[in-house]
Motif scaffolding. Structure first.
Motif, PDB file in Angstrom:
ATOM      1  N   VAL A  91       0.842  -1.204   0.000  1.00  0.00           N
ATOM      2  CA  VAL A  91       0.000   0.000   0.000  1.00  0.00           C
ATOM      3  C   VAL A  91       0.876   1.252   0.000  1.00  0.00           C
ATOM      4  O   VAL A  91       0.626   2.210  -0.753  1.00  0.00           O
ATOM      5  CB  VAL A  91      -0.952   0.003   1.217  1.00  0.00           C
ATOM      6  CG1 VAL A  91      -1.608   1.377   1.376  1.00  0.00           C
ATOM      7  CG2 VAL A  91      -2.025  -1.063   1.060  1.00  0.00           C
ATOM      8  N   ILE A  92       1.896   1.253   0.839  1.00  0.00           N
ATOM      9  CA  ILE A  92       2.799   2.411   0.915  1.00  0.00           C
ATOM     10  C   ILE A  92       3.490   2.643  -0.427  1.00  0.00           C
ATOM     11  O   ILE A  92       3.606   3.786  -0.908  1.00  0.00           O
ATOM     12  CB  ILE A  92       3.842   2.210   2.032  1.00  0.00           C
ATOM     13  CG1 ILE A  92       3.158   2.247   3.403  1.00  0.00           C
ATOM     14  CG2 ILE A  92       4.923   3.286   1.969  1.00  0.00           C
ATOM     15  CD1 ILE A  92       4.075   1.907   4.562  1.00  0.00           C
ATOM     16  N   ILE A  93       3.946   1.561  -1.078  1.00  0.00           N
ATOM     17  CA  ILE A  93       4.618   1.699  -2.376  1.00  0.00           C
ATOM     18  C   ILE A  93       3.669   2.274  -3.418  1.00  0.00           C
ATOM     19  O   ILE A  93       4.030   3.179  -4.183  1.00  0.00           O
ATOM     20  CB  ILE A  93       5.174   0.343  -2.848  1.00  0.00           C
ATOM     21  CG1 ILE A  93       6.287  -0.130  -1.918  1.00  0.00           C
ATOM     22  CG2 ILE A  93       5.711   0.450  -4.285  1.00  0.00           C
ATOM     23  CD1 ILE A  93       6.783  -1.524  -2.205  1.00  0.00           C
ATOM     24  N   VAL A  94       2.441   1.749  -3.479  1.00  0.00           N
ATOM     25  CA  VAL A  94       1.449   2.237  -4.455  1.00  0.00           C
ATOM     26  C   VAL A  94       1.210   3.729  -4.272  1.00  0.00           C
ATOM     27  O   VAL A  94       1.238   4.520  -5.235  1.00  0.00           O
ATOM     28  CB  VAL A  94       0.119   1.462  -4.319  1.00  0.00           C
ATOM     29  CG1 VAL A  94      -0.982   2.130  -5.139  1.00  0.00           C
ATOM     30  CG2 VAL A  94       0.290   0.016  -4.772  1.00  0.00           C
ATOM     31  N   VAL A  95       0.983   4.154  -3.040  1.00  0.00           N
ATOM     32  CA  VAL A  95       0.667   5.562  -2.759  1.00  0.00           C
ATOM     33  C   VAL A  95       1.829   6.475  -3.119  1.00  0.00           C
ATOM     34  O   VAL A  95       1.667   7.481  -3.839  1.00  0.00           O
ATOM     35  CB  VAL A  95       0.287   5.737  -1.264  1.00  0.00           C
ATOM     36  CG1 VAL A  95       0.188   7.221  -0.912  1.00  0.00           C
ATOM     37  CG2 VAL A  95      -1.033   5.039  -0.972  1.00  0.00           C
ATOM     38  N   PHE A  96       3.042   6.122  -2.669  1.00  0.00           N
ATOM     39  CA  PHE A  96       4.176   7.021  -2.878  1.00  0.00           C
ATOM     40  C   PHE A  96       4.715   6.978  -4.307  1.00  0.00           C
ATOM     41  O   PHE A  96       5.257   7.990  -4.789  1.00  0.00           O
ATOM     42  CB  PHE A  96       5.279   6.713  -1.862  1.00  0.00           C
ATOM     43  CG  PHE A  96       4.999   7.289  -0.507  1.00  0.00           C
ATOM     44  CD1 PHE A  96       5.273   8.620  -0.234  1.00  0.00           C
ATOM     45  CD2 PHE A  96       4.422   6.514   0.489  1.00  0.00           C
ATOM     46  CE1 PHE A  96       4.999   9.167   1.005  1.00  0.00           C
ATOM     47  CE2 PHE A  96       4.144   7.044   1.743  1.00  0.00           C
ATOM     48  CZ  PHE A  96       4.431   8.379   2.005  1.00  0.00           C
ATOM     49  N   ALA A  97       4.568   5.848  -5.006  1.00  0.00           N
ATOM     50  CA  ALA A  97       4.955   5.811  -6.419  1.00  0.00           C
ATOM     51  C   ALA A  97       4.037   6.722  -7.232  1.00  0.00           C
ATOM     52  O   ALA A  97       4.488   7.466  -8.117  1.00  0.00           O
ATOM     53  CB  ALA A  97       4.896   4.379  -6.949  1.00  0.00           C
ATOM     54  N   ALA A  98       2.728   6.682  -6.930  1.00  0.00           N
ATOM     55  CA  ALA A  98       1.773   7.555  -7.623  1.00  0.00           C
ATOM     56  C   ALA A  98       2.042   9.022  -7.304  1.00  0.00           C
ATOM     57  O   ALA A  98       1.992   9.885  -8.193  1.00  0.00           O
ATOM     58  CB  ALA A  98       0.349   7.177  -7.232  1.00  0.00           C
ATOM     59  N   LEU A  99       2.334   9.321  -6.048  1.00  0.00           N
ATOM     60  CA  LEU A  99       2.635  10.702  -5.666  1.00  0.00           C
ATOM     61  C   LEU A  99       3.903  11.213  -6.352  1.00  0.00           C
ATOM     62  O   LEU A  99       3.986  12.378  -6.753  1.00  0.00           O
ATOM     63  CB  LEU A  99       2.794  10.805  -4.143  1.00  0.00           C
ATOM     64  CG  LEU A  99       1.497  10.669  -3.324  1.00  0.00           C
ATOM     65  CD1 LEU A  99       1.820  10.597  -1.833  1.00  0.00           C
ATOM     66  CD2 LEU A  99       0.547  11.837  -3.611  1.00  0.00           C
ATOM     67  N   ALA A 100       4.900  10.337  -6.506  1.00  0.00           N
ATOM     68  CA  ALA A 100       6.131  10.724  -7.208  1.00  0.00           C
ATOM     69  C   ALA A 100       5.823  11.076  -8.658  1.00  0.00           C
ATOM     70  O   ALA A 100       6.375  12.045  -9.204  1.00  0.00           O
ATOM     71  CB  ALA A 100       7.163   9.595  -7.136  1.00  0.00           C
ATOM     72  N   GLY A 101       4.932  10.299  -9.283  1.00  0.00           N
ATOM     73  CA  GLY A 101       4.553  10.585 -10.665  1.00  0.00           C
ATOM     74  C   GLY A 101       3.797  11.890 -10.819  1.00  0.00           C
ATOM     75  O   GLY A 101       3.844  12.528 -11.869  1.00  0.00           O
ATOM     76  N   ALA A 102       3.091  12.299  -9.769  1.00  0.00           N
ATOM     77  CA  ALA A 102       2.301  13.533  -9.817  1.00  0.00           C
ATOM     78  C   ALA A 102       3.086  14.750  -9.330  1.00  0.00           C
ATOM     79  O   ALA A 102       2.539  15.853  -9.263  1.00  0.00           O
ATOM     80  CB  ALA A 102       1.043  13.366  -8.973  1.00  0.00           C
ATOM     81  N   SER A 103       4.362  14.564  -9.000  1.00  0.00           N
ATOM     82  CA  SER A 103       5.162  15.643  -8.424  1.00  0.00           C
ATOM     83  C   SER A 103       5.468  16.734  -9.447  1.00  0.00           C
ATOM     84  O   SER A 103       5.428  16.510 -10.664  1.00  0.00           O
ATOM     85  CB  SER A 103       6.485  15.089  -7.886  1.00  0.00           C
ATOM     86  OG  SER A 103       6.250  14.152  -6.858  1.00  0.00           O
ATOM     87  N   GLY A 104       5.825  17.899  -8.908  1.00  0.00           N
ATOM     88  CA  GLY A 104       6.154  19.016  -9.776  1.00  0.00           C
ATOM     89  C   GLY A 104       7.579  19.496  -9.633  1.00  0.00           C
ATOM     90  O   GLY A 104       8.000  20.429 -10.312  1.00  0.00           O
ATOM     91  N   SER A 105       8.337  18.883  -8.727  1.00  0.00           N
ATOM     92  CA  SER A 105       9.728  19.303  -8.525  1.00  0.00           C
ATOM     93  C   SER A 105      10.576  18.107  -8.112  1.00  0.00           C
ATOM     94  O   SER A 105      10.043  17.076  -7.661  1.00  0.00           O
ATOM     95  CB  SER A 105       9.818  20.382  -7.448  1.00  0.00           C
ATOM     96  OG  SER A 105       9.514  19.835  -6.169  1.00  0.00           O
ATOM     97  N   ILE A 106      11.888  18.251  -8.255  1.00  0.00           N
ATOM     98  CA  ILE A 106      12.779  17.157  -7.882  1.00  0.00           C
ATOM     99  C   ILE A 106      12.740  16.916  -6.384  1.00  0.00           C
ATOM    100  O   ILE A 106      12.857  15.767  -5.924  1.00  0.00           O
ATOM    101  CB  ILE A 106      14.221  17.456  -8.368  1.00  0.00           C
ATOM    102  CG1 ILE A 106      15.067  16.162  -8.349  1.00  0.00           C
ATOM    103  CG2 ILE A 106      14.873  18.516  -7.526  1.00  0.00           C
ATOM    104  CD1 ILE A 106      14.658  15.144  -9.356  1.00  0.00           C
ATOM    105  N   ALA A 107      12.545  17.967  -5.594  1.00  0.00           N
ATOM    106  CA  ALA A 107      12.488  17.811  -4.138  1.00  0.00           C
ATOM    107  C   ALA A 107      11.296  16.955  -3.735  1.00  0.00           C
ATOM    108  O   ALA A 107      11.392  16.118  -2.822  1.00  0.00           O
ATOM    109  CB  ALA A 107      12.410  19.179  -3.469  1.00  0.00           C
TER     110      ALA A 107
END
Length: 438
Positions: A91-107
Motif C-alpha cells: 500500500v505504501i509503495i502504491v501511494v508514494f509511487a503515484a505521488l512521485a509521478g504527480a510531483s512538480g519538482s525534484i524535491a
C-alpha cells in the motif's frame, strides 16, 4: 539469500501454489524499482532544472530510508503477522509511487521516493519468508524462485523505465503504482492469513547483532561493494548521453547478466571454486569495471560496455555475499538479513549522491576511481573471514553428501522391499492353491 538447491529441480521450483506466485509477482515489481529511474535520470535533470547530484538523491532517499526501515521490519511483522506486513508495504509503495509521478519538482520526487523506500523495506524483508513458508519443493526451490523474481525485476525495471520514460518522466512512477496495485490485490486474495509469531522481536536486535564479528565483517563488505555498484547504477547514465529508451535497453542488458549470474553462475562457480575465491574474483571484477569507467569516462562505448559487463559481478556478489551472511552469522536468519540490509543499503544510498558532488567539485573520473578503491577494500575486509566462509562451504557439502547418501540408500532399499513383498504374495498364493486342492 541462502542457496540450498538440493531440494527439487529447477523446474520443480516453478510448480507452486497461487500464494507463492502472488508474492513472487510482487517481488518482480518491487525489484523493478531499483533500476526503474535509471533511464529517466538525465531527462529529470533537464526537465526539472536539477543538477545530477540532486537527481541522484532519488537513489539516496530511497535506499537510506530502506536501510533504516530494515531495523523495524522484524519488530513490525512479529506484531502484525507476515501477510499484514506485506499488505502495508505494498500500500505504501502504491501511494508514494503515484505521488512521485504527480510531483512538480525534484524535491517532491526525492521525498516521495523516501516513503517508497519505507514500503519497500517492509515488503522485501517479509516476502522471502512468506515464499519459503508457502512454497512446495523445499527451501532450495523457494530460493530459486525468489532469485528468479529478483533477476526478472532488476532486468525489466530499466526496460519499463525506458519505454514509459520515453513518453514522459512521470510514466515509470505511474507504471509501478499500477503494477503494485495489481500485486496488492493478488496478495490480499491469494496469500492466506499468517499467524503472529509466538515471540515478539526487539527493535534493537539487528543493531545488537553487529557485535558478532562475522556478521559485522560481511555487512561492511556489502556496504563497500554497494558503494561501487550504486556509483555505476546512479551516475553512469549521465555519461552515456542516450535517450530514455536507449538507456533502458543498456540497463536491460545489464539486468539480464545480473539475473543469469545470480541464479546460475553463482551456484556453479561456488561449487567449483568455493565461496571465498569466487567472491574475490567477483569483487576484483567489479572494481575493474568501476576503474575502466573512471579512466575512460569520456568514451560512450567504453562506459556502456563496462556498465553492461558489471552485471556479471553484481549478480555473483548479490547472491554470494548474502549467502555468506546467512551462512556464518551466529544469529537468526531474519535478524542477519535485517542487519546486513541496514548496513549495505547505507552504502548504496550515499554513493550516487557522493558521485554527483565529486563530479561537481572535481571531474567525471573521481567517483568511479573511488568506487573501485571501495570494492578492493571490500575484498580485503572479506578476507578476514576467509576461514569461516570455507568452513561454511565444507559444512554445506557434508550436508548435501549426507542427503544424497540417504536418498541413494532409500532407492536401494525400495527394490529389496518390493522383492520381499512379491515373495510374500507368491507364498500366500501357493498356500491358497494348496488349501483349495485339499
Amino acid at each position: 539469500m541462502a542457496h540450498t538447491h538440493s531440494s527439487g529441480s529447477f523446474l520443480d521450483s516453478f510448480r507452486q501454489p497461487k500464494a507463492v506466485w502472488a508474492v513472487a509477482f510482487a517481488c518482480v515489481i518491487s525489484f523493478m524499482g531499483i533500476g526503474l529511474v535509471d533511464p529517466i535520470l538525465p531527462s529529470l535533470s533537464s526537465q526539472l532544472d536539477a543538477t545530477p547530484s540532486q537527481v541522484t538523491l532519488l537513489f539516496t532517499s530511497y535506499l537510506v530510508v530502506t536501510a533504516v526501515a530494515m531495523l523495524i521490519t522484524g519488530w513490525f511483522s512479529s506484531r502484525f503477522g507476515a501477510k499484514q506486513t506485506l499488505v502495508v508495504g505494498l500500500v505504501i509503495i502504491v501511494v508514494f509511487a503515484a505521488l512521485a509521478g504527480a510531483s512538480g519538482s525534484i524535491a517532491e520526487i526525492v521525498g516521495f521516493r523516501a516513503g517508497w523506500g519505507l514500503g519497500n523495506a517492509l515488503f522485501i524483508a517479509t516476502s522471502l519468508a512468506v515464499i519459503v513458508g508457502s512454497a512446495t519443493g523445499g527451501f532450495g526451490g523457494a530460493i530459486i524462485l525468489y532469485e528468479a523474481a529478483l533477476g526478472v525485476g532488476i532486468a525489466s525495471g530499466p526496460l519499463l523505465g525506458g519505454v514509459l520514460g520515453n513518453i514522459s518522466w512521470r510514466g515509470p512512477f505511474f507504471g509501478v503504482a499500477v503494477l503494485m496495485l495489481i500485486a496488492l490485490v493478488a496478495t490480499i486474495v491469494f496469500v492466506p492469513s499468517t499467524p503472529k509469531p509466538a515471540e515478539k522481536s526487539s527493535i534493537l536486535e539487528p543493531i545488537m547483532a553487529l557485535r558478532h564479528r562475522s556478521l559485522a565483517t560481511t555487512s561492511v563488505t556489502g556496504l563497500l561493494y554497494n558503494w561501487g555498484f550504486f556509483t555505476i547504477l546512479g551516475y553512469a547514465p549521465f555519461l552515456m548521453n542516450l535517450s530514455a529508451l536507449k538507456l533502458g535497453a543498456v540497463f536491460f542488458c545489464w539486468g539480464i547478466l545480473v539475473a543469469i549470474f545470480a541464479v546460475f553462475g553463482a551456484p556453479m562457480l561456488k561449487s567449483r571454486f568455493g565461496t571465498p575465491k569466487t567472491l574475490y574474483g567477483a569483487l576484483i571484477g567489479m572494481a575493474l569495471a568501476c576503474l575502466v569507467i573512471g579512466i575512460f569516462s569520456g568514451s560512450q562505448s567504453v562506459v556502456i560496455g563496462a556498465t553492461i559487463a558489471s552485471g556479471i559481478f553484481v549478480g555473483l556478489n548479490n547472491t554470494l555475499v548474502t549467502t555468506a551472511v546467512m551462512s556464518i552469522a551466529p544469529v537468526q536468519r531474519s535478524v542477519a538479513s535485517a542487519t546486513y540490509g541496514f548496513v549495505r543499503f547505507i552504502g548504496g544510498g550515499l554513493a550516487p549522491f557522493a558521485a554527483g558532488k565529486l563530479v561537481e567539485h572535481y571531474n567525471d573520473h573521481v567517483p568511479f576511481v573511488l568506487g573501485a578503491v571501495a570494492v578492493v577494500i571490500a575484498a580485503v575486509v572479506l578476507s578476514t573471514v576467509h576461514g569461516a566462509l570455507t568452513d561454511a562451504d565444507t559444512e554445506e557439502q557434508q550436508t548435501e553428501s549426507h542427503e544424497r547418501a540417504d536418498a541413494e540408500s532409500a532407492v536401494t532399499e525400495i527394490p529389496a522391499v518390493e522383492g520381499e513383498a512379491v515373495m510374500a504374495e507368491t507364498a500366500l498364493r501357493e498356500d491358497r492353491a494348496v488349501a483349495q486342492r485339499r
